[in-house]
Write a protein that holds these residues in place. Structure first.
Motif, PDB file in Angstrom:
ATOM      1  N   HIS A   1      59.566 -11.554   9.553  1.00  0.00           N
ATOM      2  CA  HIS A   1      58.283 -11.851   8.925  1.00  0.00           C
ATOM      3  C   HIS A   1      57.319 -10.732   9.200  1.00  0.00           C
ATOM      4  CE1 HIS A   1      59.597 -15.906   8.269  1.00  0.00           C
ATOM      5  NE2 HIS A   1      59.966 -15.958   9.522  1.00  0.00           N
ATOM      6  N   SER A   2      56.667 -10.268   8.185  1.00  0.00           N
ATOM      7  CA  SER A   2      55.718  -9.177   8.364  1.00  0.00           C
ATOM      8  C   SER A   2      54.506  -9.445   7.514  1.00  0.00           C
ATOM      9  CB  SER A   2      56.354  -7.867   7.927  1.00  0.00           C
ATOM     10  OG  SER A   2      57.489  -7.626   8.706  1.00  0.00           O
ATOM     11  N   PRO A   3      53.381  -8.858   7.931  1.00  0.00           N
ATOM     12  CA  PRO A   3      52.190  -9.084   7.124  1.00  0.00           C
ATOM     13  C   PRO A   3      52.376  -8.519   5.722  1.00  0.00           C
ATOM     14  CG  PRO A   3      51.827  -7.379   8.781  1.00  0.00           C
ATOM     15  CD  PRO A   3      53.145  -7.989   9.072  1.00  0.00           C
TER      16      PRO A   3
ATOM     17  N   GLU B   1      55.121 -25.314  25.022  1.00  0.00           N
ATOM     18  CA  GLU B   1      55.280 -24.514  26.241  1.00  0.00           C
ATOM     19  C   GLU B   1      56.077 -23.230  25.946  1.00  0.00           C
ATOM     20  OE1 GLU B   1      57.176 -26.606  29.437  1.00  0.00           O
ATOM     21  OE2 GLU B   1      56.446 -25.174  30.952  1.00  0.00           O
ATOM     22  N   ILE B   2      57.159 -23.389  25.173  1.00  0.00           N
ATOM     23  CA  ILE B   2      57.971 -22.209  24.866  1.00  0.00           C
ATOM     24  C   ILE B   2      57.204 -21.251  23.967  1.00  0.00           C
ATOM     25  CG2 ILE B   2      60.060 -21.461  23.626  1.00  0.00           C
ATOM     26  CD1 ILE B   2      61.508 -23.796  24.894  1.00  0.00           C
ATOM     27  N   HIS B   3      56.382 -21.803  23.093  1.00  0.00           N
ATOM     28  CA  HIS B   3      55.527 -20.949  22.266  1.00  0.00           C
ATOM     29  C   HIS B   3      54.588 -20.125  23.165  1.00  0.00           C
ATOM     30  CE1 HIS B   3      53.148 -19.627  18.873  1.00  0.00           C
ATOM     31  NE2 HIS B   3      52.056 -20.134  19.397  1.00  0.00           N
ATOM     32  N   ALA B   4      54.008 -20.782  24.170  1.00  0.00           N
ATOM     33  CA  ALA B   4      53.105 -20.067  25.076  1.00  0.00           C
ATOM     34  C   ALA B   4      53.862 -19.017  25.893  1.00  0.00           C
ATOM     35  CB  ALA B   4      52.403 -21.056  26.008  1.00  0.00           C
ATOM     36  N   LEU B   5      55.060 -19.377  26.343  1.00  0.00           N
ATOM     37  CA  LEU B   5      55.834 -18.431  27.163  1.00  0.00           C
ATOM     38  C   LEU B   5      56.312 -17.236  26.346  1.00  0.00           C
ATOM     39  CD1 LEU B   5      58.003 -20.908  29.295  1.00  0.00           C
ATOM     40  CD2 LEU B   5      56.035 -19.560  30.068  1.00  0.00           C
TER      41      LEU B   5
ATOM     42  N   GLY C   1      58.850 -23.258  16.571  1.00  0.00           N
ATOM     43  CA  GLY C   1      60.176 -23.055  17.135  1.00  0.00           C
ATOM     44  C   GLY C   1      60.830 -21.802  16.601  1.00  0.00           C
ATOM     45  N   SER C   2      60.734 -21.611  15.267  1.00  0.00           N
ATOM     46  CA  SER C   2      61.413 -20.442  14.715  1.00  0.00           C
ATOM     47  C   SER C   2      60.654 -19.162  15.051  1.00  0.00           C
ATOM     48  CB  SER C   2      61.617 -20.589  13.206  1.00  0.00           C
ATOM     49  OG  SER C   2      60.379 -20.670  12.558  1.00  0.00           O
ATOM     50  N   LEU C   3      59.312 -19.253  15.187  1.00  0.00           N
ATOM     51  CA  LEU C   3      58.569 -18.076  15.643  1.00  0.00           C
ATOM     52  C   LEU C   3      59.000 -17.689  17.054  1.00  0.00           C
ATOM     53  CD1 LEU C   3      54.931 -18.785  14.414  1.00  0.00           C
ATOM     54  CD2 LEU C   3      56.545 -17.120  13.499  1.00  0.00           C
TER      55      LEU C   3
END
Lengths: 645, 645
Positions: free
Chosen positions: A131-133, A344-348, A247-249
């Motif tokens: 994914h890109s801008p 949490e995983i997003h933050a990590l 999740g996918s990010l």
């Protein structure tokens, strides 16, 4: 320990070749093969050996690779190599979810060979698009799209008859004819041009002019359109759809943590083997000592060796956490815990990617400089490592911007707790310590001699204080900015530089330090490995912490001259303790010479022999330039073109 | 101010082209042309304009250049361009010593175009050889030697009949036949291979097998051999011969300071113009703001803009100091002052090169990242700048090793003074403040609000304290190490990391800050420029100082939370004050678009138009790869080569 053997009878971990590095290896305090087994596990060691051997024995993977090829030749070779990796089928795609350690090993092996190959391969495996801008109206940067992709997933606003808009949805669009690789009507698709690195991968752009997409090519995981044109979705609210996409990010960001760690491992392997064999100056004119004997060289490199170990462990553990999250998504787990795990995983991963990619960036640069002119020769690979690592700082979210995700998560936890509110806890327990926030803020540093700091429990306690301090400072600053009448947008932006940004980084460093501390202090660590692993853990923790000394003083955790001095002394003491283990620690993480592909980093340490061999094997080394006659025939006529000045 | 005009009637400083950057320019607090005139002087502006125009109008200098060419093509073009520069003869070699500002301008203009060209040209002008460590028996890295040099200066031990050795002496050795460019008998000469950057320059190696050198080819500036084989020298002692060579070592290092500054100027020009036009996010979904409006982006880039100005001024002043030293050498000045001047410039250049090259290295990396994916596209030039700047950290002495020269100089001054000893003073007065050593150590920080820090006099005072503190700490540490029984070699090595290294850097930062402070506070600064120049001076000083906050606290100069906070607030306040001046400040230091050669850095700010034009002009953008049929015809047979795992 009996040597591990493959079914062929070859040892899984062969002895390093004899040579000048033998002396350095003999000084190690621990058996490196035992550490390799503890660090990787037997199955992974065998699996990596099989992959490395297949590449080494296949002429298609013979050098050169990377920046020493023209872009066109490099893309061709990379494409052929990618096809060949499919033929090897080291790990069938269907088995991947059940063999996470082997997935890790496959990423690492291919990446150690060449990231252009690894990225091209995994883009195919996952039908996954970077994914890109937007580049205004066009899609830009899409991996594999420059020269080869025949289909692309495009996110576009979905309108149903009547003009109602349902937001961004993914569509499958055919962009090239698979037989001719010519573009489909209405599609302009091309290569974005040379990048700083990873040029084996063809990144592309595409523009669409009234391209028709059949209804069934809407990728309908979260929403669909009926044949009659009505929109249906099984996802109840926008928030949940957003949370699914987190999740996918995270997957991309966690993968980048791993890519960065691999780059750092390769760079420190090259620089430390070089430093253990390269001699310069000495106590007398007659005697020159290996540059690794100098405290300055140790201090430049050994913390990055420790970081490679600490971040490697963090990456592996986070990858397993992510696996748990993905299992929940596949099983349609809608529990609170699953949602919390996602956050949490997003933050990590949002701070893990910055920390790992920046540590690798700086580490590779330090390794490059620590090898002097030899590090500046392209053949020694530190330039390619730096260039290939560089996009890790940018894609899947610019590092500086991404850190906001993590600080927002932490500030949110504090706000949710409030006075007398709920406990602060999370599925992976990375934030549970915040429950003792007020008590922790009352802590003070108590070490008074460097010996007090030689275990990572001391910097761990300091990090807890630091995160609480930065969290309080960030919270207070944000409240002040909002009270002063600023919009949320403005207030948040005004809190980033010296508040939210260091908060997010310090929290991630704490997490890495904590996980490495626990890993190196668990009872199942074999006794001969305990001392060296604990030293690595302490060195990484103290060295990271030492970037924050100013805050430790400012907030009152440190006071007096002594605290700062013992921190410095402890770092230098750990470097001195680890210097004789450095070459053996590198043997554990370095791939075979063929994969490492750096004359100054070869395992035998025959520095000058290896360099001369490589120099004389380069293209047209002793030949005259094709344009030699220009030089010999047309002498410049000095001043013949002199402009009026 | 009436516009400056060339004799052709063209303005020397043309207005920037209209475009989106016009809005940003209109917000500037000062007239940029007046700053350009103050900064460069009228003669230099005219001279630079003439050089830039000649290159732009000559098709030989048309793009591409740098890493987008094959090494062979690049070396050919670079050689032809170098010949053409001789034909232009912008500044006759004989005039150089009397036109130092024009020498500066010529280095800058050629370097802004391409360092490979500038270095090749100046290697010819000076018959100058880059000194590099031996590659065991061979000479390695010698500039111009890879493909083109016909003669080389080789340093070798001079033995006279009877076997007496007189130490290293320079000899002129013919290495290639000038008509054929084939090597001379007994000489093996070749190209060392691809480097990370500056690949237009052919660096080479040479090995000699019993090559006879005629007696008259001994370069006999300091020593000669009579026809009878006797050795004669006019230099009395080895110490003086050493001191003479310091001067020539300094020249290389000072030049590298200038090269680094040019790289930094180009990088910040690209990144700031990009940041003033690139829009991302905003207070509402509809409205996106230029990324330069974010405090984070300002903080990432504006200190490097300030550093480019501060270091540019430092470089120019040091270059003039060096000119004075060289005049003395030519005039055979044997005074004490001349010797002291040599030592002082040696100390300044030995830390100036590390400070400037590292600042440029980090600044270019920050600019690269601050431009996101666009910074990662090779066409935008940030990669080439990073790669071409990289050797500045290594050659003419590795940065970390070189800093020892400066700390040794400072420790020597302290030792010479002793109790009741002589005044500390030096020809350029950079160390005179040390005479107040004891008083300065008693100083404490007194600012209590960010406003107190908005002038560079405050960080200047803090820097004086810091250098004295580090000098005392280094002196005490060194004495302790020696008393503990260590050899001098060991004791000095054990004092580098946290003592001598930061001492040398802090001293140089202080010198840069002091010279920039004085330059921006002198009465002849035109009133409309005073505010902006003083802000640049304060920002560079505070930002540099903020790297040392831990030491300011540790040594008691800072106490309490407030001191550290006001330092941070002042840096952010200065960034906010300078953000609207950034584009105009870039207009002063950026070369014309043709020279800057970066689509995202063009002066009109038409970001996407410029990018698309450049992308579509690249090689074979829309064409199929030459190997397309491999893709379309031979599908991989998955698993057909699966190894036994």
């Amino acid at each position: 320990m009996a040597p591990l053997r493959e079914s062929s009878g070859d040892p899984v971990l062969p002895d390093p070749p004899q040579g000048p590095l033998h002396v350095a290896r003999a000084r190690a305090s621990f058996p490196w093969k035992e550490l390799a087994l503890f660090w990787e596990g037997e199955d992974t060691l065998r699996f990596k050996k099989a992959i490395f051997s297949a590449l080494e024995n296949d002429p298609l993977f013979a050098h050169p690779r990377g920046s020493r090829l023209s872009v066109e030749k490099y893309q061709e070779l990379n494409f052929l190599r990618c096809k060949r990796v499919f033929e090897y089928d080291f790990l069938p795609v269907g088995d991947m979810l059940d063999s996470l350690p082997r997935v890790l090993a496959l990423i690492e092996c291919l990446g150690m060979y060449d990231w252009s190959l690894a990225v091209k391969f995994f883009l195919h495996v996952l039908e996954f698009i970077i994914h890109s801008p937007d580049f205004e109206a066009a899609k830009f940067w899409v991996g594999n799209m420059g020269k080869t992709a025949t289909h692309a997933v495009v996110f576009a606003q979905l309108y149903t008859p009547g003009g109602q808009c349902h937001g961004l949805h993914p569509f499958l669009v055919q962009i090239r004819d698979p037989k001719t690789l010519l573009p489909m009507p209405g599609v302009m698709v091309g290569d974005i041009g040379k990048k700083l690195g990873q040029n084996g991968l063809d990144n592309g752009f595409a523009m669409f002019h009234k391209v028709r997409i059949p209804r069934q090519d809407l990728l309908n995981r979260s929403g669909d359109v009926t044949p009659e044109g009505a929109y249906v979705t099984h996802v109840k609210d926008v928030g949940q759809r957003f949370s699914e996409s987190l999740g996918s990010l995270s997957s991309g960001r966690v993968a980048i943590v791993g890519m960065s760690v691999v780059n750092l491992k390769l760079a420190v392997s090259i620089a430390l083997r070089f430093s253990a064999t390269r001699r310069q100056f000495g106590p007398t004119d007659k005697e020159e000592v290996p540059v690794l004997q100098y405290p300055m060289q140790q201090w430049r490199l050994l913390p990055y060796l420790a970081a490679a170990y600490a971040l490697d462990h963090f990456f592996k553990s986070l990858f397993l956490d992510l696996g748990e999250l993905q299992q929940g998504l596949l099983g349609k787990d809608r529990s609170v815990r699953q949602a919390e795990l996602g956050r949490e995983i997003h933050a990590l991963s949002s701070a893990g990617k910055p920390l790992a990619s920046w540590t690798a960036q700086r580490g590779i640069q330090e390794c490059r400089e620590a090898c002097g002119g030899h590090g500046y020769l392209a053949m020694n690979r530190l330039g390619d490592l730096r260039d290939d690592n560089d996009p890790n700082c940018t894609y899947e979210g610019d590092n500086s911007v991404l850190l906001q995700q993590t600080s927002r998560y932490l500030l949110g936890l504090l706000a949710r707790r409030g006075p007398g509110g709920a406990r602060i806890e999370s599925p992976l327990k990375t934030v549970d310590f915040l429950d003792g926030y007020a008590d922790i803020l009352g802590r003070r540093f108590e070490g008074s001699s460097p010996e007090d700091l030689l275990d990572s429990s001391v910097p761990l306690a300091a990090y807890e204080w630091l995160v609480c301090y930065l969290l309080r400072e960030s919270h207070q600053k944000l409240s002040r900015e909002k009270r002063s009448g600023k919009s949320d947008f403005e207030a948040i932006n005004d809190c980033q530089v010296y508040h939210c940004r260091p908060l997010a980084l310090a929290f991630l460093e704490l997490t890495v330090v904590r996980r490495f501390h626990e890993h190196t202090h668990q009872p199942r660590v074999p006794p001969p490995l305990r001392a060296v692993l604990r030293r690595l853990s302490a060195l990484y923790a103290l060295w990271s912490l030492s970037q924050h000394t100013a805050l430790l003083y400012r907030g009152g955790y440190f006071s007096g001259e002594r605290a700062g001095k013992v921190l410095e002394s402890a770092i230098l003491a750990l470097c001195a303790q680890l210097k004789d283990d450095a070459v053996a620690l590198v043997d554990v993480i370095a791939p075979p010479d063929f994969i490492l592909d750096s004359p100054i980093g070869r395992a035998d340490g025959e520095l000058y022999k290896n360099l001369w061999t490589a120099v004389l094997q380069e293209n047209k080394v002793l030949e005259r330039a094709s344009w030699w006659a220009e030089f010999a025939v047309n002498k410049p006529v000095i001043g013949s073109l002199k402009p009026k000045l």
